[in-house]
Write a protein that holds these residues in place. Structure first.
Motif, PDB file in Angstrom:
ATOM      1  N   ILE A 382       6.297  25.960 -12.415  1.00  0.00           N
ATOM      2  CA  ILE A 382       5.678  24.673 -12.075  1.00  0.00           C
ATOM      3  C   ILE A 382       6.520  23.527 -12.619  1.00  0.00           C
ATOM      4  O   ILE A 382       6.710  22.495 -11.951  1.00  0.00           O
ATOM      5  CB  ILE A 382       4.236  24.614 -12.627  1.00  0.00           C
ATOM      6  CG1 ILE A 382       3.369  25.678 -11.941  1.00  0.00           C
ATOM      7  CG2 ILE A 382       3.637  23.233 -12.423  1.00  0.00           C
ATOM      8  CD1 ILE A 382       1.977  25.815 -12.522  1.00  0.00           C
ATOM      9  N   ARG A 383       7.066  23.700 -13.816  1.00  0.00           N
ATOM     10  CA  ARG A 383       7.927  22.659 -14.383  1.00  0.00           C
ATOM     11  C   ARG A 383       9.164  22.452 -13.515  1.00  0.00           C
ATOM     12  O   ARG A 383       9.580  21.298 -13.274  1.00  0.00           O
ATOM     13  CB  ARG A 383       8.341  23.045 -15.806  1.00  0.00           C
ATOM     14  CG  ARG A 383       9.138  21.954 -16.509  1.00  0.00           C
ATOM     15  CD  ARG A 383       9.690  22.423 -17.836  1.00  0.00           C
ATOM     16  NE  ARG A 383      10.768  23.392 -17.677  1.00  0.00           N
ATOM     17  CZ  ARG A 383      11.494  23.855 -18.695  1.00  0.00           C
ATOM     18  NH1 ARG A 383      11.228  23.458 -19.925  1.00  0.00           N
ATOM     19  NH2 ARG A 383      12.462  24.732 -18.487  1.00  0.00           N
ATOM     20  N   GLU A 384       9.774  23.537 -13.056  1.00  0.00           N
ATOM     21  CA  GLU A 384      10.943  23.417 -12.184  1.00  0.00           C
ATOM     22  C   GLU A 384      10.594  22.678 -10.902  1.00  0.00           C
ATOM     23  O   GLU A 384      11.366  21.827 -10.438  1.00  0.00           O
ATOM     24  CB  GLU A 384      11.492  24.802 -11.855  1.00  0.00           C
ATOM     25  CG  GLU A 384      12.191  25.487 -13.016  1.00  0.00           C
ATOM     26  CD  GLU A 384      12.706  26.867 -12.642  1.00  0.00           C
ATOM     27  OE1 GLU A 384      12.319  27.372 -11.560  1.00  0.00           O
ATOM     28  OE2 GLU A 384      13.493  27.437 -13.411  1.00  0.00           O
ATOM     29  N   LEU A 385       9.449  23.016 -10.322  1.00  0.00           N
ATOM     30  CA  LEU A 385       9.031  22.346  -9.091  1.00  0.00           C
ATOM     31  C   LEU A 385       8.745  20.866  -9.345  1.00  0.00           C
ATOM     32  O   LEU A 385       9.063  20.012  -8.511  1.00  0.00           O
ATOM     33  CB  LEU A 385       7.792  23.041  -8.520  1.00  0.00           C
ATOM     34  CG  LEU A 385       8.031  24.470  -7.997  1.00  0.00           C
ATOM     35  CD1 LEU A 385       6.704  25.175  -7.756  1.00  0.00           C
ATOM     36  CD2 LEU A 385       8.854  24.442  -6.720  1.00  0.00           C
ATOM     37  N   GLY A 386       8.163  20.562 -10.505  1.00  0.00           N
ATOM     38  CA  GLY A 386       7.907  19.168 -10.848  1.00  0.00           C
ATOM     39  C   GLY A 386       9.182  18.385 -11.056  1.00  0.00           C
ATOM     40  O   GLY A 386       9.288  17.212 -10.660  1.00  0.00           O
ATOM     41  N   ASP A 387      10.186  19.017 -11.663  1.00  0.00           N
ATOM     42  CA  ASP A 387      11.471  18.353 -11.894  1.00  0.00           C
ATOM     43  C   ASP A 387      12.155  18.044 -10.566  1.00  0.00           C
ATOM     44  O   ASP A 387      12.866  17.040 -10.440  1.00  0.00           O
ATOM     45  CB  ASP A 387      12.360  19.256 -12.765  1.00  0.00           C
ATOM     46  CG  ASP A 387      13.404  18.468 -13.536  1.00  0.00           C
ATOM     47  OD1 ASP A 387      13.297  17.229 -13.608  1.00  0.00           O
ATOM     48  OD2 ASP A 387      14.335  19.103 -14.075  1.00  0.00           O
ATOM     49  N   TRP A 388      11.937  18.904  -9.576  1.00  0.00           N
ATOM     50  CA  TRP A 388      12.481  18.613  -8.249  1.00  0.00           C
ATOM     51  C   TRP A 388      11.677  17.515  -7.555  1.00  0.00           C
ATOM     52  O   TRP A 388      12.242  16.574  -6.992  1.00  0.00           O
ATOM     53  CB  TRP A 388      12.491  19.875  -7.389  1.00  0.00           C
ATOM     54  CG  TRP A 388      12.789  19.580  -5.942  1.00  0.00           C
ATOM     55  CD1 TRP A 388      11.915  19.593  -4.894  1.00  0.00           C
ATOM     56  CD2 TRP A 388      14.050  19.174  -5.401  1.00  0.00           C
ATOM     57  NE1 TRP A 388      12.550  19.235  -3.730  1.00  0.00           N
ATOM     58  CE2 TRP A 388      13.863  18.973  -4.013  1.00  0.00           C
ATOM     59  CE3 TRP A 388      15.316  18.968  -5.951  1.00  0.00           C
ATOM     60  CZ2 TRP A 388      14.899  18.582  -3.173  1.00  0.00           C
ATOM     61  CZ3 TRP A 388      16.347  18.568  -5.109  1.00  0.00           C
ATOM     62  CH2 TRP A 388      16.130  18.379  -3.742  1.00  0.00           C
ATOM     63  N   ALA A 389      10.351  17.630  -7.605  1.00  0.00           N
ATOM     64  CA  ALA A 389       9.501  16.657  -6.905  1.00  0.00           C
ATOM     65  C   ALA A 389       9.698  15.241  -7.448  1.00  0.00           C
ATOM     66  O   ALA A 389       9.698  14.268  -6.686  1.00  0.00           O
ATOM     67  CB  ALA A 389       8.032  17.068  -7.038  1.00  0.00           C
ATOM     68  N   LEU A 390       9.892  15.110  -8.768  1.00  0.00           N
ATOM     69  CA  LEU A 390      10.031  13.783  -9.374  1.00  0.00           C
ATOM     70  C   LEU A 390      11.482  13.348  -9.487  1.00  0.00           C
ATOM     71  O   LEU A 390      11.832  12.226  -9.105  1.00  0.00           O
ATOM     72  CB  LEU A 390       9.391  13.789 -10.767  1.00  0.00           C
ATOM     73  CG  LEU A 390       9.480  12.471 -11.550  1.00  0.00           C
ATOM     74  CD1 LEU A 390       8.738  11.353 -10.802  1.00  0.00           C
ATOM     75  CD2 LEU A 390       8.906  12.644 -12.953  1.00  0.00           C
ATOM     76  N   ASN A 391      12.345  14.234  -9.990  1.00  0.00           N
ATOM     77  CA  ASN A 391      13.703  13.838 -10.349  1.00  0.00           C
ATOM     78  C   ASN A 391      14.788  14.366  -9.417  1.00  0.00           C
ATOM     79  O   ASN A 391      15.956  14.063  -9.610  1.00  0.00           O
ATOM     80  CB  ASN A 391      14.017  14.320 -11.773  1.00  0.00           C
ATOM     81  CG  ASN A 391      13.050  13.753 -12.787  1.00  0.00           C
ATOM     82  OD1 ASN A 391      12.739  12.577 -12.772  1.00  0.00           O
ATOM     83  ND2 ASN A 391      12.563  14.626 -13.683  1.00  0.00           N
ATOM     84  N   ARG A 392      14.384  15.168  -8.423  1.00  0.00           N
ATOM     85  CA  ARG A 392      15.329  15.792  -7.497  1.00  0.00           C
ATOM     86  C   ARG A 392      16.373  16.631  -8.241  1.00  0.00           C
ATOM     87  O   ARG A 392      17.545  16.677  -7.859  1.00  0.00           O
ATOM     88  CB  ARG A 392      16.001  14.739  -6.595  1.00  0.00           C
ATOM     89  CG  ARG A 392      15.074  14.134  -5.545  1.00  0.00           C
ATOM     90  CD  ARG A 392      14.576  15.206  -4.576  1.00  0.00           C
ATOM     91  NE  ARG A 392      13.764  14.673  -3.494  1.00  0.00           N
ATOM     92  CZ  ARG A 392      12.422  14.676  -3.483  1.00  0.00           C
ATOM     93  NH1 ARG A 392      11.755  15.156  -4.524  1.00  0.00           N
ATOM     94  NH2 ARG A 392      11.751  14.189  -2.464  1.00  0.00           N
TER      95      ARG A 392
END
Length: 401
Positions: A382-392
């Protein structure tokens, strides 16, 4: 399939035949799954049935004697077995993960030789790679190879295996190295010490190494996620195998629950219906199970297709393509973990008190998935997906992402 060289696509009749064999085996495994879950230990009969079936070779290219199947069909086979026995699905999936490790880390000559022998000798591969456990070391053996010493934990499929993928740290420079070797080599001691609450027949115990000789030619050339972009697909394959095991467990639990509800569940005394199949609360639960499972299936199918496209790119794969594949797989791992834990736990609400009886061991679905998920916390996906969703930011290649 496990090579971009001389790739031959599996033909339709062969594909159908593979699924027919898998369905027959799954039906056989289902007959003894409850008893074997209670007993634990090694599923020797079932492993030998897999050897005889030829399905251990489905990802080996046709020109090397295999079936040449692609990842989408291979993952569906994993799911077929997971629906009735997730320990067998784990062993089957890891067979193809080990073969992928040979292809991704080894030279073409190594791959060709080891694949051909796998087909010819009906080899079952075991795993002693566990990158987190760094207790195995390599020391030089008079310049003609190495000696391996130490221990490895969580060595899935090692018992009754013919070959092992082993990782160790070279003492002189702390380099991570991977070798393929026979499980019967002198100095290897495979312990029968796996006794978890779930996945009870995955033989995921300990392997000990005492001055085990390994020739220089046995080491695979580009081990680890940083060996190359293509080599880093190994962790994507491992994660997606787990997603399909989780999904298969959830599908199997729901099917068992449905059969039980239709045959045995009674309507609650406060209800106004004549049959449990008309109870609005039971129907609502089944509706939620169905929707959540459909969503997990859809995301997993997307992830499998993403892996296949990345795999077919061969050495031309880009960092962005690999990163997109990792994101798609993480997006599958999250819902398969959650629905996989939810359905096996909540099916008791639609089956009733008698379903909790010990001999039925319906809790095995939850125990199996809970055991699996603890080895790779979904919060980090989930953290990896969040880092993509927010920070690309694409996931950094590792043995778990």
């Amino acid at each position: 399939m496990l090579s971009t060289v001389n790739h031959i696509a599996v033909n339709v009749p062969a594909r159908q035949h593979a699924f027919e064999i898998a369905a027959q085996l799954a039906e056989s495994f289902a007959q003894t799954a409850v008893e074997r879950d209670k007993r634990g230990g090694t599923a020797k009969i079932e492993r030998d049935l897999l050897r005889a079936s030829g399905l251990l070779n489905v990802t080996i290219p046709a020109d090397l004697g295999g079936w040449g199947m692609e990842w989408p069909d291979t993952m569906k086979l994993v799911r077929v077995f997971a629906g009735v026995d997730s320990s067998i699905a784990h062993l089957f999936g890891f067979q193809h993960l080990m073969l992928a490790s040979v292809s991704l880390y080894g030279s073409w000559r190594q791959t060709e030789e080891l694949f051909s022998q796998t087909v010819r000798n009906k080899w079952f591969w075991g795993n002693a790679l566990n990158p987190v456990d760094k207790r195995t070391s390599l020391t030089s053996k008079c310049g003609v190879g190495y000696l391996i010493n130490g221990r490895k934990s969580f060595c899935s499929g090692a018992v009754d295996s013919d070959m092992l993928i082993v990782s160790a740290i070279r003492s002189v420079d702390q380099k991570f190295m991977v070798v393929a070797m026979p499980s019967s080599r002198p100095g290897i001691r495979i312990l029968d010490d796996w006794d978890a609450m779930g996945q009870r027949q995955t033989d995921s115990g300990t392997v000990e190494f005492c001055d085990v000789a390994a020739g220089q030619e046995e080491f695979l050339k580009t081990p680890g996620p940083l060996g190359s972009i293509r080599a880093s697909l190994r962790s994507c394959i491992a994660q997606l195998i787990l997603s399909n095991i989780f999904l298969g467990i959830a599908e199997g639990a729901l099917e068992e629950s449905r059969n039980y509800t239709l045959a045995q569940t009674r309507p609650w005394i406060a209800s106004t219906v004549q049959s449990a199949t008309e109870d609005p609360y039971i129907l609502a639960n089944y509706g939620n199970f169905f929707v959540n499972l459909q969503a997990a299936q859809a995301l997993t199918d997307i992830a499998v297709e993403s892996l296949e496209r990345a795999w077919e790119s061969g050495d031309a794969i880009t960092e962005n393509q690999r990163g997109k594949c990792a994101l798609d797989i993480a997006a599958s791992k999250v819902p398969t973990s959650k629905v996989g834990l939810e359905i096996p736990s909540r099916i008791f609400e639609v089956m009733g008190a008698r379903a909790a009886a010990g001999p039925a061991r319906i809790d095995r679905f939850w125990r199996n998935l809970r055991t699996h998920t603890l080895h790779d916390p979904v919060d980090y996906k989930i953290r990896e997906l969040g880092d993509w969703a927010l920070n690309r930011q694409l996931p950094k290649p590792s043995f778990y992402s």
